[in-house]
Design a protein around this motif. Structure first.
Motif, PDB file in Angstrom:
ATOM      1  N   VAL A 162       0.854  -1.182   0.000  1.00  0.00           N
ATOM      2  CA  VAL A 162       0.000   0.000   0.000  1.00  0.00           C
ATOM      3  C   VAL A 162       0.889   1.230   0.000  1.00  0.00           C
ATOM      4  O   VAL A 162       1.820   1.336   0.809  1.00  0.00           O
ATOM      5  CB  VAL A 162      -0.945   0.007   1.221  1.00  0.00           C
TER       6      VAL A 162
ATOM      7  N   GLU B  37       2.491   4.569   0.745  1.00  0.00           N
ATOM      8  CA  GLU B  37       2.513   5.485   1.884  1.00  0.00           C
ATOM      9  C   GLU B  37       2.600   6.941   1.446  1.00  0.00           C
ATOM     10  O   GLU B  37       2.422   7.852   2.242  1.00  0.00           O
ATOM     11  CB  GLU B  37       3.699   5.145   2.797  1.00  0.00           C
TER      12      GLU B  37
ATOM     13  N   GLY C 191      -2.257   5.472  -0.304  1.00  0.00           N
ATOM     14  CA  GLY C 191      -3.290   4.549   0.142  1.00  0.00           C
ATOM     15  C   GLY C 191      -3.704   3.535  -0.904  1.00  0.00           C
ATOM     16  O   GLY C 191      -4.411   2.569  -0.586  1.00  0.00           O
ATOM     17  N   GLU C 192      -3.281   3.724  -2.168  1.00  0.00           N
ATOM     18  CA  GLU C 192      -3.613   2.752  -3.210  1.00  0.00           C
ATOM     19  C   GLU C 192      -2.763   1.495  -3.045  1.00  0.00           C
ATOM     20  O   GLU C 192      -1.612   1.555  -2.619  1.00  0.00           O
ATOM     21  CB  GLU C 192      -3.381   3.341  -4.595  1.00  0.00           C
ATOM     22  N   THR C 193      -3.347   0.358  -3.440  1.00  0.00           N
ATOM     23  CA  THR C 193      -2.623  -0.907  -3.394  1.00  0.00           C
ATOM     24  C   THR C 193      -1.928  -1.154  -4.732  1.00  0.00           C
ATOM     25  O   THR C 193      -2.553  -1.060  -5.785  1.00  0.00           O
ATOM     26  CB  THR C 193      -3.577  -2.075  -3.092  1.00  0.00           C
TER      27      THR C 193
END
Length: 917
Positions: A621, A623, A640-642
């Protein structure tokens, strides 16, 4: 155990089943795993874990035979033969049981009960929905079912002999068959508990003898499979391999030299000391007990035969090291070998708690309170039990008939219990273990289609219907249904013929009634025929060819799942089509072994990561925000994106390829699954091409690139039209005589959807006539696939009206029984576009077709009034009153309108007056 009549009846029943299966057999590749298995058998490759080496090797032998048939049908016929073998075995099992049910061998009508009842018991399960759909394609379940039934027949054979030595030999044969057939499908192992039950019931005087053997084997199982960490054991064995492809000699050397290290460093290889010690104590105690019972010889012989049968899995180690074209999991080392057999690629949610359906609904991963436990139980009954009962309702042709046969099956189970308790408990154990017990253990997510309205996310549901998991349970209950019919005929025989004093007339009547009752066994066959029918269905094969023929030379194609990957593998590996292109499955691109294969095998992908770097890659994820730039490609990833491993590799391929080879995605890959590259993609038929710049910019200077109204989709008009007009084939796509399977129907929808986008693009570019013809073709696909919508009918009507062909638009909409609101919407569009005469014409036609459409009169009145045509507006209301003479409110408002020019729409039609621009 069997008479000549039994074998004749079994042969005749087998021939009947064979004919039906041949008539409905798939002529080529089908969707889901069959395409992968066909490819693996033809290339002697390794399909998805656990690798099914027995199934693959049998398939390879059949491929090598000098037969005048293509590869796919000859391999599909292997499953047909397995299905026929199952029917023959069921007949023999049922005949043996019905001999006991029918009693006195001289009793009249007895042959109808035994032979006819055995046929019913074989025919019903042969044509259950799940069994039938699995025996007409190259899938593992038909072979697994035949193996389980062979073990069942051998158990009955074991129970019919009095010689303990023969009993032991039959049991050893069963152990070997089970161990060997695990290499076909793990479900065969589930017959083991029933075999244990039968053995203990079969020789009660030797129960301690058998218990000592069983406990010895259970102890060894717990100690090795539950106590040891076999991944670490495999890694230790790998250290004793000098490198290069493994063969039998190097495998044996690694075992001989590596196992002592495992023993001397046991602590480093134990996964669970509790399980290891329990297994050790149990096996030592049981082996001592077995020694006292003189059973040690059988224990070691059983263990040796199990290992001998299981040893076919060594094929995976040997073949994988030779780099076959299909090498899933790459089990070329001992550690990878065990990961392959243990299906570690798929993870595990197996077990009782927590229920996986509960986890996906609530987001919780552990049961930490009483309320969590209660919720899990509620979820089990709300979602897991229907998982089984829904599929059971499919089996006999529909829920109502399935319930009827369920009741008949319960009666058959009762009669089975009454006449042969040993085999009944065997049968019940298999039924439960492969049914509800398996349902509990597999711990599924939400069922594929149920509860979609409440839980719409795809990630919450299984990716497909899972009825095949319960195939064995359904077939075993189907046998009970057949026994139930035979028992009813036997009751009828007792009532009509009694002890044998009945005359010829009564015997004839019984024969007719009994035969008619047994013939109800053909109901599942008749009702399921259209659902199981695959003859002449070339849709998966043609779909694969169309996709591959969409690509430019040396292309890279990213696919999304099984059904847009496996048929392509089949087309490339078996048919030899477009082997210049590399098909890349995005799901597998998260796995290191697959990335290495894509990097190292021709046609190679330009992946720049070394083995050591790949071993360190993992999803994470973000940061902080991240940016990817290459030429004009500029992608932003937010905090926050994976980022998955596949995303890293896709971007690495794009960077290293530097537009040297064309890159595509299948249209089944959703826009959010394309690693944010979708703005740079343009649809070209059934694939989407990645471009060096945004599609929006391309569309501004190239009229062939057009927007479609969907911000995620731009279409290359020229290429897409050319593919559909000159390249694609649609053999058997529009066979009206066959009910489409779910994936076949979805393929027609996938084929029609690009045409919808093409039509919208042509419309936006001003080519209305081409847009109309394209949309009509799209409608043909989507109607057949069950995905055509009223909204698209509206766009068709609107397009015809825009082309100045109202009569044609009306004829089309009338033929579709279009709802009147659709006509009103078209009229409103025409009025808003400055075509009031056309709007009036549409509304008049609407009222001719739907004279009871009250709002239509109101709309006509409002339009005429807006145009200042008071007389025409009054005429619209007079038309209304002629149709609805009792409506005094409208009559009053009409009178007021004719006098004052005012009309209260709200009072008359409950319509709020609208302001027109």
């Amino acid at each position: 155990m069997h008479t000549k009549d039994h074998f004749i009846g079994a042969a005749l029943t087998g021939i009947l089943v064979l004919v039906a299966y041949i008539l409905t057999m798939a002529p080529t590749v089908t969707f889901w795993d069959a395409g992968e298995f066909l490819s693996a058998a033809y290339t002697l490759g390794i399909p998805h874990p656990p690798g099914t080496p027995l199934f693959v090797n049998i398939g390879r032998v059949v491929c090598s035979l000098p037969l005048p048939f293509e590869i796919a049908p000859r391999l599909n016929f292997v499953s047909v033969l397995c299905g026929v073998a199952s029917a023959v075995l069921i007949y023999l099992i049922a005949a043996h049981l019905l001999e006991k049910l029918a009693g006195n061998r001289q009793a009249p009508g007895r042959r109808l009960v035994v032979l006819g009842g055995a046929a019913a018991a074989a025919i019903i399960p042969a044509f259950l929905f799940t069994e039938w759909t699995n025996v007409t394609e190259f899938e593992v379940y038909a072979a697994a079912m035949a193996t389980i039934l062979l073990c069942s027949w051998l158990c009955l054979k074991m129970g019919s002999v009095d010689n303990p030595l023969r009993t032991q030999r039959i049991l050893l044969l069963i152990i070997y068959l089970v161990a060997l057939s695990i290499a076909n499908h793990l479900i065969v192992l589930l017959v083991a508990p029933a075999v244990v039950v039968y053995v203990l019931l079969n020789e009660p005087e030797r129960r301690n003898y058998w218990l000592s053997i069983i406990l010895s084997l259970v102890g060894l199982y717990i100690m090795v499979l539950k106590g040891l960490d076999l991944d670490k054991v495999g890694a230790t064995l790998d250290k004793h391999h000098s490198g290069g492809p493994l063969h039998l000699g190097t495998i044996l050397w690694s075992l001989v030299s590596g196992l002592p290290e495992v023993l001397f460093r046991l602590g480093a290889h134990v996964q669970s000391w509790g399980a290891f010690i329990l297994g050790l104590l149990l096996s030592v105690a049981a082996l001592w007990w077995a020694g006292r019972k003189r059973a040690l010889g059988f224990v070691w012989l059983a263990a040796a035969l199990f290992l001998l049968g299981f040893s076919i899995h060594l094929f995976l180690l040997i073949r994988s090291g030779l780099n076959p074209p299909l090498n899933e999991g790459n089990p070329s080392t001992f550690a990878a070998f065990w990961a392959e057999i243990g299906r570690e690629q798929y993870g595990s949610a197996y077990g009782l708690l927590p229920r996986q359906a509960w986890t996906v609904i609530t987001g919780k991963t552990a049961v930490t309170s009483l309320s969590d436990l209660v919720e899990n139980i509620q979820v089990f009954f709300a979602h897991n039990v229907p998982f089984y009962t829904k599929y059971f309702g499919w089996q006999y042709g529909g829920p109502a008939l399935s319930f009827l046969f369920f009741l008949i099956g319960l009666y058959g189970a009762f009669e089975h219990w009454r006449i042969d308790r040993k085999s009944f408990w065997f049968w019940l154990t298999v039924f439960l273990v492969t049914g509800m017990v398996l349902n509990i253990y597999m711990n599924f997510k939400l069922e594929f289609m149920l509860s979609r309205d409440k839980y719409p996310g795809n990630g919450l549901h299984e990716v497909r219907e899972r009825d095949y998991f319960f195939l064995v349970s359904f077939v075993f209950f189907g046998v009970w249904s057949g026994l139930g019919l035979a028992a009813l005929v036997n009751r009828l025989r007792s009532a009509m013929l009694g002890s044998g004093a009945a005359g010829p007339g009564e015997r004839t009547v019984f024969g007719v009634l009994g035969t008619a009752l047994l013939c109800t066994a053909f109901l599942p066959m008749g009702l399921n025929w259209s659902k199981a029918e695959r003859s002449g269905n070339h849709i998966p094969q043609v779909y694969a060819r169309n996709v591959l023929n969409s690509l430019d030379k040396d292309a890279i194609l990213f696919t999304n799942g099984d059904n847009d990957t496996f048929p392509l593998w089949y087309a490339q590996e078996v048919e030899g089509l477009r082997k210049d292109c590399r098909v890349v499955n995005l799901s597998l691109l998260n796995l290191n072994w697959y990335i290495r294969q894509m990097r190292d095998r021709e046609p190679r992908l330009p992946i720049g990561y070394s083995d050591s770097t790949l071993d360190k890659l993992y999803g994470f994820v973000l940061e902080k925000p991240m940016r990817f730039r290459m030429d004009s490609v500029d992608l932003s990833f937010d905090k926050g994106e994976t980022i998955w491993v596949k995303d890293i590799i896709v971007l690495d391929i794009v960077r290293n390829n530097h537009w040297k080879r064309p890159i595509y995605f299948t249209n089944t890959t959703p826009p959010d699954g394309r690693t944010k590259l979708n703005p740079y993609c343009t649809m070209e038929g059934m694939v989407t091409r990645l471009n060096p710049e945004k599609a929006e910019a391309l569309a501004l200077r190239d009229s062939a690139i057009a927007p479609t109204g969907d911000p995620n989709t731009y279409v290359n008009i020229r290429v897409t039209d050319s593919l559909y007009s000159h390249v694609y084939k649609f053999d058997t796509f529009f066979d009206q005589g066959r009910k489409l399977e779910g994936e076949d129907a979805e393929t027609l929808n996938r084929t029609g959807s690009p045409l919808v986008f093409l039509s919208f693009g042509q419309n936006i570019r001003g080519d209305l006539e081409s847009s109309l013809q394209t949309r009509l073709l799209a409608r043909k696909f989507l109607t057949q696939g069950g995905n055509w919508s009223r909204q698209l009918d509206y766009t068709l009507g609107s397009l015809l009206l825009e082309l100045g062909r109202p009569a044609e638009a009306f004829r089309m909409l009338d033929s579709l029984s279009a709802p009147p609101m659709l006509y009103s919407s078209l009229a409103e569009t025409a009025a808003n576009n400055g075509k009031p005469a056309l709007a009036v014409s549409i509304l008049h036609h609407t009222l001719e077709v739907h004279p009871d459409y009250r709002e239509g009169y109101a709309h006509l009145f409002m339009l005429q009034n807006h145009l200042g045509r008071q007389d025409s507006a009054s005429a619209a209301l007079q038309m209304y009153l002629k149709q609805f003479p009792a409506d005094t409110v409208v009559a009053q408002e009409l009178e007021r309108y004719q006098t004052t020019g005012d009309f209260n729409l709200t009072r008359a039609f409950n319509i709020a007056p609208q302001k027109r621009q």
